[in-house]
Design a protein around this motif. Sequence first.
Motif, PDB file in Angstrom:
ATOM      1  N   THR A 140      21.227  37.565 -71.851  1.00 52.24           N
ATOM      2  CA  THR A 140      22.084  38.247 -72.839  1.00 52.24           C
ATOM      3  C   THR A 140      22.044  39.764 -72.748  1.00 52.24           C
ATOM      4  OG1 THR A 140      20.349  38.428 -74.519  1.00 52.24           O
ATOM      5  CG2 THR A 140      21.622  36.393 -74.502  1.00 52.24           C
ATOM      6  N   GLY A 141      20.944  40.324 -72.259  1.00 45.33           N
ATOM      7  CA  GLY A 141      20.748  41.769 -72.341  1.00 45.33           C
ATOM      8  C   GLY A 141      20.453  42.188 -73.771  1.00 45.33           C
ATOM      9  N   PHE A 142      20.495  43.497 -74.026  1.00 49.15           N
ATOM     10  CA  PHE A 142      20.280  44.036 -75.375  1.00 49.15           C
ATOM     11  C   PHE A 142      21.624  44.496 -75.947  1.00 49.15           C
ATOM     12  CE2 PHE A 142      15.986  44.105 -73.923  1.00 49.15           C
ATOM     13  CZ  PHE A 142      15.205  44.056 -75.074  1.00 49.15           C
ATOM     14  N   PRO A 143      21.781  44.510 -77.269  1.00 52.90           N
ATOM     15  CA  PRO A 143      23.060  44.934 -77.855  1.00 52.90           C
ATOM     16  C   PRO A 143      23.389  46.399 -77.580  1.00 52.90           C
ATOM     17  CG  PRO A 143      21.634  43.892 -79.520  1.00 52.90           C
ATOM     18  CD  PRO A 143      20.809  44.057 -78.286  1.00 52.90           C
ATOM     19  N   LYS A 144      22.367  47.213 -77.376  1.00 56.13           N
ATOM     20  CA  LYS A 144      22.603  48.654 -77.163  1.00 56.13           C
ATOM     21  C   LYS A 144      22.050  49.088 -75.808  1.00 56.13           C
ATOM     22  CE  LYS A 144      24.179  49.466 -81.361  1.00 56.13           C
ATOM     23  NZ  LYS A 144      25.601  49.799 -81.577  1.00 56.13           N
ATOM     24  N   LEU A 145      22.696  50.103 -75.233  1.00 55.81           N
ATOM     25  CA  LEU A 145      22.252  50.698 -73.977  1.00 55.81           C
ATOM     26  C   LEU A 145      21.920  52.174 -74.227  1.00 55.81           C
ATOM     27  CD1 LEU A 145      25.098  49.434 -71.584  1.00 55.81           C
ATOM     28  CD2 LEU A 145      22.917  48.301 -72.112  1.00 55.81           C
ATOM     29  N   ILE A 146      20.976  52.685 -73.454  1.00 56.74           N
ATOM     30  CA  ILE A 146      20.653  54.114 -73.540  1.00 56.74           C
ATOM     31  C   ILE A 146      21.167  54.771 -72.261  1.00 56.74           C
ATOM     32  CG2 ILE A 146      18.863  55.831 -73.950  1.00 56.74           C
ATOM     33  CD1 ILE A 146      18.874  53.724 -76.118  1.00 56.74           C
ATOM     34  N   VAL A 147      22.141  55.657 -72.426  1.00 54.59           N
ATOM     35  CA  VAL A 147      22.776  56.263 -71.253  1.00 54.59           C
ATOM     36  C   VAL A 147      22.643  57.785 -71.290  1.00 54.59           C
ATOM     37  CG1 VAL A 147      24.452  54.379 -71.015  1.00 54.59           C
ATOM     38  CG2 VAL A 147      25.041  56.391 -72.396  1.00 54.59           C
ATOM     39  N   SER A 148      22.837  58.371 -70.132  1.00 51.96           N
ATOM     40  CA  SER A 148      22.778  59.823 -70.017  1.00 51.96           C
ATOM     41  C   SER A 148      24.145  60.387 -70.417  1.00 51.96           C
ATOM     42  CB  SER A 148      22.443  60.165 -68.573  1.00 51.96           C
ATOM     43  OG  SER A 148      22.558  61.531 -68.376  1.00 51.96           O
ATOM     44  N   GLY A 149      24.161  61.189 -71.493  1.00 56.04           N
ATOM     45  CA  GLY A 149      25.413  61.790 -71.967  1.00 56.04           C
ATOM     46  C   GLY A 149      25.445  63.269 -71.624  1.00 56.04           C
ATOM     47  N   LEU A 150      26.502  63.944 -72.058  1.00 53.67           N
ATOM     48  CA  LEU A 150      26.666  65.364 -71.728  1.00 53.67           C
ATOM     49  C   LEU A 150      25.554  66.211 -72.321  1.00 53.67           C
ATOM     50  CD1 LEU A 150      30.522  65.871 -72.060  1.00 53.67           C
ATOM     51  CD2 LEU A 150      29.101  65.792 -69.978  1.00 53.67           C
ATOM     52  N   SER A 151      25.084  65.826 -73.514  1.00 50.64           N
ATOM     53  CA  SER A 151      24.041  66.658 -74.145  1.00 50.64           C
ATOM     54  C   SER A 151      22.743  65.881 -74.317  1.00 50.64           C
ATOM     55  CB  SER A 151      24.544  67.173 -75.488  1.00 50.64           C
ATOM     56  OG  SER A 151      25.011  66.086 -76.247  1.00 50.64           O
ATOM     57  N   GLY A 152      22.473  64.944 -73.411  1.00 53.87           N
ATOM     58  CA  GLY A 152      21.200  64.209 -73.465  1.00 53.87           C
ATOM     59  C   GLY A 152      21.420  62.717 -73.613  1.00 53.87           C
ATOM     60  N   PRO A 153      20.349  61.974 -73.927  1.00 50.09           N
ATOM     61  CA  PRO A 153      20.465  60.517 -74.034  1.00 50.09           C
ATOM     62  C   PRO A 153      21.391  60.105 -75.176  1.00 50.09           C
ATOM     63  CG  PRO A 153      18.160  61.248 -74.154  1.00 50.09           C
ATOM     64  CD  PRO A 153      18.998  62.467 -74.164  1.00 50.09           C
ATOM     65  N   GLU A 154      22.190  59.085 -74.927  1.00 49.27           N
ATOM     66  CA  GLU A 154      23.095  58.572 -75.966  1.00 49.27           C
ATOM     67  C   GLU A 154      22.918  57.070 -76.087  1.00 49.27           C
ATOM     68  OE1 GLU A 154      27.112  59.585 -74.964  1.00 49.27           O
ATOM     69  OE2 GLU A 154      26.721  61.746 -75.199  1.00 49.27           O
ATOM     70  N   ILE A 155      23.109  56.565 -77.291  1.00 51.72           N
ATOM     71  CA  ILE A 155      23.044  55.123 -77.542  1.00 51.72           C
ATOM     72  C   ILE A 155      24.478  54.607 -77.613  1.00 51.72           C
ATOM     73  CG2 ILE A 155      22.315  53.353 -79.187  1.00 51.72           C
ATOM     74  CD1 ILE A 155      20.213  55.448 -80.201  1.00 51.72           C
ATOM     75  N   ILE A 156      24.777  53.626 -76.770  1.00 51.98           N
ATOM     76  CA  ILE A 156      26.127  53.045 -76.817  1.00 51.98           C
ATOM     77  C   ILE A 156      26.015  51.518 -76.946  1.00 51.98           C
ATOM     78  CG2 ILE A 156      27.180  54.897 -75.433  1.00 51.98           C
ATOM     79  CD1 ILE A 156      27.226  52.824 -73.085  1.00 51.98           C
ATOM     80  N   SER A 157      27.089  50.874 -77.355  1.00 53.84           N
ATOM     81  CA  SER A 157      27.095  49.421 -77.424  1.00 53.84           C
ATOM     82  C   SER A 157      27.192  48.852 -76.014  1.00 53.84           C
ATOM     83  CB  SER A 157      28.268  48.920 -78.262  1.00 53.84           C
ATOM     84  OG  SER A 157      28.052  49.285 -79.600  1.00 53.84           O
ATOM     85  N   ASN A 158      26.502  47.737 -75.805  1.00 53.96           N
ATOM     86  CA  ASN A 158      26.534  47.089 -74.491  1.00 53.96           C
ATOM     87  C   ASN A 158      27.821  46.271 -74.379  1.00 53.96           C
ATOM     88  OD1 ASN A 158      26.166  45.539 -72.248  1.00 53.96           O
ATOM     89  ND2 ASN A 158      24.176  44.686 -72.858  1.00 53.96           N
ATOM     90  N   PRO A 159      28.737  46.660 -73.484  1.00 56.29           N
ATOM     91  CA  PRO A 159      30.013  45.936 -73.389  1.00 56.29           C
ATOM     92  C   PRO A 159      29.843  44.481 -72.963  1.00 56.29           C
ATOM     93  CG  PRO A 159      29.768  47.502 -71.578  1.00 56.29           C
ATOM     94  CD  PRO A 159      28.623  47.738 -72.496  1.00 56.29           C
ATOM     95  N   ASN A 160      28.714  44.149 -72.347  1.00 58.25           N
ATOM     96  CA  ASN A 160      28.501  42.779 -71.852  1.00 58.25           C
ATOM     97  C   ASN A 160      27.707  41.906 -72.809  1.00 58.25           C
ATOM     98  OD1 ASN A 160      29.764  43.546 -69.462  1.00 58.25           O
ATOM     99  ND2 ASN A 160      27.829  44.313 -68.621  1.00 58.25           N
TER     100      ASN A 160
END
Length: 190
Positions: free
Chosen positions: A169-189
């Motif tokens: 299943t993965g996790f509901p949220k992903l931690i990605v590299s954004g323009l101003s640092g780490p960002e939390i986004i929803s996992n599309p999968n």
Amino acid sequence: MDPFITPFRVQLTTEAFHEFRNGKVSRRRLSSLSNYYCDQEAARFSVEQSDPLVYEVWELEYEAVGRGLSFGMTRIFPGIVGKEFFFTRGHFHADSDGDEMYIVLSGHGMLVMSSHAGDCQILEMIPGQMCYVPGHLAHRTVNVGEEPLVFFTIWPPNLVHDYETIAQTGFPKLIVSGLSGPEIISNPNY
Ligand code: F6R
Ligand code: ZN
């Protein structure tokens, strides 16, 4: 077998754990984790280029003894696959049967936790702080810094680790590299 565990002490460094008696070490390269990343193309490319070492774990488990405390030291190297930072596979403790303590020694991370129902909670991991992981939440650690993220973990004996659920299943949220640092986004999968 001696019914009692002999007292011992060990320095909380990766070097000391490397030397530690009875401890076992597992090393995870990207090729053994590539399915976990959202950007499959980027994962494939990175595996072909260098198949980087993502993390290593030294641990001592008291499963067979039935008591004692199991513990481990994890080091996650800095790196990115697509936009996602390097992370551990993540797992549930089967039957929600044991809480766990994470003590952050160096680096900068995020601890992503999720229930079976998909309720997600995220804690920042900062050196000198402890994060408490309740046994019913799956947990994954993410290195969002430029240095290795090193932390010490303690969990009860006889604990069964369930990796299969998160692998599916993965996790509901992903931690990605954004323009101003780490960002939390929803996992599309998810
Ligand atoms: C043990 C625990 C940690 C992790 C380690 C590696 O219950 O949570 O010691 O095992 O950080 O992560 P995984 O096991 O998810 O590959
Ligand atoms: Zn755990």
